[in-house]
Enzyme design. Sequence first.
Site, PDB file in Angstrom:
ATOM      1  N   GLY A  73      40.848  46.651  35.253  1.00 47.86           N
ATOM      2  CA  GLY A  73      39.712  46.053  34.546  1.00 47.86           C
ATOM      3  C   GLY A  73      40.014  44.654  34.029  1.00 47.86           C
ATOM      4  O   GLY A  73      40.951  44.002  34.475  1.00 47.86           O
ATOM      5  N   ALA A  74      39.159  44.204  33.053  1.00 51.18           N
ATOM      6  CA  ALA A  74      39.212  42.821  32.541  1.00 51.18           C
ATOM      7  C   ALA A  74      39.098  41.853  33.724  1.00 51.18           C
ATOM      8  O   ALA A  74      39.957  40.981  33.927  1.00 51.18           O
ATOM      9  CB  ALA A  74      40.477  42.569  31.725  1.00 51.18           C
TER      10      ALA A  74
ATOM     11  N   HIS B 118      38.492  39.114  36.504  1.00 52.13           N
ATOM     12  CA  HIS B 118      38.421  37.665  36.619  1.00 52.13           C
ATOM     13  C   HIS B 118      38.180  37.363  38.105  1.00 52.13           C
ATOM     14  O   HIS B 118      38.017  38.297  38.916  1.00 52.13           O
ATOM     15  CB  HIS B 118      39.700  37.009  36.087  1.00 52.13           C
ATOM     16  CG  HIS B 118      40.966  37.607  36.624  1.00 52.13           C
ATOM     17  ND1 HIS B 118      41.353  37.491  37.938  1.00 52.13           N
ATOM     18  CD2 HIS B 118      41.919  38.368  36.022  1.00 52.13           C
ATOM     19  CE1 HIS B 118      42.494  38.118  38.123  1.00 52.13           C
ATOM     20  NE2 HIS B 118      42.860  38.686  36.976  1.00 52.13           N
TER      21      HIS B 118
ATOM     22  N   GLY C 153      40.062  36.585  40.426  1.00 54.11           N
ATOM     23  CA  GLY C 153      41.016  37.217  41.341  1.00 54.11           C
ATOM     24  C   GLY C 153      40.507  38.589  41.767  1.00 54.11           C
ATOM     25  O   GLY C 153      40.502  38.939  42.958  1.00 54.11           O
ATOM     26  N   HIS C 154      40.047  39.391  40.792  1.00 55.30           N
ATOM     27  CA  HIS C 154      39.474  40.700  41.121  1.00 55.30           C
ATOM     28  C   HIS C 154      38.240  40.531  42.010  1.00 55.30           C
ATOM     29  O   HIS C 154      38.026  41.291  42.959  1.00 55.30           O
ATOM     30  CB  HIS C 154      39.049  41.435  39.850  1.00 55.30           C
ATOM     31  CG  HIS C 154      40.178  41.802  38.933  1.00 55.30           C
ATOM     32  ND1 HIS C 154      40.379  41.185  37.722  1.00 55.30           N
ATOM     33  CD2 HIS C 154      41.157  42.732  39.051  1.00 55.30           C
ATOM     34  CE1 HIS C 154      41.440  41.718  37.128  1.00 55.30           C
ATOM     35  NE2 HIS C 154      41.932  42.653  37.914  1.00 55.30           N
TER      36      HIS C 154
ATOM     37  N   GLN D 198      47.922  38.992  45.679  1.00 46.46           N
ATOM     38  CA  GLN D 198      49.267  38.489  45.992  1.00 46.46           C
ATOM     39  C   GLN D 198      50.022  38.047  44.726  1.00 46.46           C
ATOM     40  O   GLN D 198      51.232  37.893  44.756  1.00 46.46           O
ATOM     41  CB  GLN D 198      49.132  37.339  47.002  1.00 46.46           C
ATOM     42  CG  GLN D 198      50.407  36.628  47.387  1.00 46.46           C
ATOM     43  CD  GLN D 198      51.426  37.540  48.075  1.00 46.46           C
ATOM     44  OE1 GLN D 198      51.052  38.499  48.753  1.00 46.46           O
ATOM     45  NE2 GLN D 198      52.704  37.254  47.875  1.00 46.46           N
TER      46      GLN D 198
ATOM     47  N   ASP E 134      50.720  39.829  42.302  1.00 52.47           N
ATOM     48  CA  ASP E 134      51.682  40.915  42.074  1.00 52.47           C
ATOM     49  C   ASP E 134      52.421  41.184  43.382  1.00 52.47           C
ATOM     50  O   ASP E 134      52.290  42.257  43.985  1.00 52.47           O
ATOM     51  CB  ASP E 134      50.942  42.160  41.576  1.00 52.47           C
ATOM     52  CG  ASP E 134      50.293  41.914  40.229  1.00 52.47           C
ATOM     53  OD1 ASP E 134      51.025  41.667  39.267  1.00 52.47           O
ATOM     54  OD2 ASP E 134      49.052  41.933  40.149  1.00 52.47           O
TER      55      ASP E 134
ATOM     56  N   GLN F 144      54.559  44.264  43.591  1.00 54.19           N
ATOM     57  CA  GLN F 144      53.730  45.473  43.633  1.00 54.19           C
ATOM     58  C   GLN F 144      53.264  45.735  45.067  1.00 54.19           C
ATOM     59  O   GLN F 144      53.267  46.887  45.540  1.00 54.19           O
ATOM     60  CB  GLN F 144      52.539  45.289  42.700  1.00 54.19           C
ATOM     61  CG  GLN F 144      51.486  46.374  42.791  1.00 54.19           C
ATOM     62  CD  GLN F 144      50.482  46.277  41.661  1.00 54.19           C
ATOM     63  OE1 GLN F 144      50.751  46.735  40.571  1.00 54.19           O
ATOM     64  NE2 GLN F 144      49.306  45.722  41.905  1.00 54.19           N
TER      65      GLN F 144
HETATM   66  O1  PAF Z   1      47.537  45.617  39.690  1.00 48.96           O
HETATM   67  C1  PAF Z   1      47.017  46.407  38.887  1.00 48.96           C
HETATM   68  O2  PAF Z   1      45.999  46.115  38.244  1.00 48.96           O
HETATM   69  C2  PAF Z   1      47.663  47.761  38.670  1.00 48.96           C
HETATM   70  O3  PAF Z   1      49.052  47.677  38.725  1.00 48.96           O
HETATM   71  C3  PAF Z   1      47.130  48.842  39.627  1.00 48.96           C
HETATM   72  C4  PAF Z   1      47.490  48.514  41.068  1.00 48.96           C
HETATM   73  C5  PAF Z   1      45.629  48.964  39.493  1.00 48.96           C
HETATM   74  C6  PAF Z   1      47.756  50.195  39.293  1.00 48.96           C
HETATM   75  O4  PAF Z   1      47.462  50.585  37.995  1.00 48.96           O
END
Ligand code: PAF
Length: 283
Positions: free
Chosen positions: A31-32, A34, A36-37, A149, A151, A154
């Site tokens: 959430g939150a 921006h 990027g999302h 990218q 993260d 991740q």
């Molecule tokens: O990148 C994120 O926002 C989090 O690490 C994810 C992938 C949603 C897992 O909680």
Amino acid sequence: MRILRTIAEVRAVVENTRHAGHRVGLVPTMGAFHDGHVSLMREARKNNDLVVVSLFVNPTQFGANEDLSSYPRDEHADAARAEQEGVDILFAPDAAEIYPDGFATSIHVSGVTEMLDGASRGPHHFDGVATVVTKLFGIVRPDVAYFGQKDAQQIAVIRRLVRDLDLDVRIEASPIVREADGLAMSSRNVYLDPAARAQATVLNRALDAAAALHESGERDGDSILKAAGRVLADEGITPEYLELRDALTLQTVTRVEDDALLAVAARVGAARLIDNHILKRSA
Ligand code: PAF
């Protein structure tokens, strides 16, 4: 757009979509939102019939002294933004739906989690990410899942997890979205007061300086890191890490011959920020 709270509801919608032979895209988020999302949602919308965005501030990926309680939350605004982007399902479960009483499983991905954020935040971080992402893949069973990218580690962890567990999902990474002055967009940027906000551009400036040296032909890892380190030091910033790693394996790189991940994490004011550049082999 429908806001769903339970795994059963999500499964029912996704099953219907799959039966009709349609493609499902998942954007996992905390959430939150921006830009990027939003770029991930747009990519998902372009390429799938059903777009599911999950909104879950995952407690297991936060350490005891981290910002779980203060992490920005505004489901109302997030829902409006997702709806505007044509998202079909916003899956916003509560913690008990994801981690019911007696929950006892944790996924640990070796080899790509011990360094960078895994070293500075601790092993719980990527165990928490890997566990919740695996659960989300099991719940939504997406054809494609979209991650930013920014993260980079991740993404490496999730790619390894998908490969090792033979999960039937394609992982798409979208480029870092930046503010006009170069600061990488992050939900945590709201922690920056005006002075820290101005200072925070130093991460990207440091990476740019190192990338420019690489582009000029420098291949020695130490020299490239020093170029970035000098920019950070001039701004009075001591990084938590500033490292060059192989972009896929995350092993340390001393000479940059293949694609390399140049990654930095630093505290700026009240925020812990991360950023990275990929130094391309062809540069
Ligand atoms: O990148 C994120 O926002 C989090 O690490 C994810 C992938 C949603 C897992 O909680």
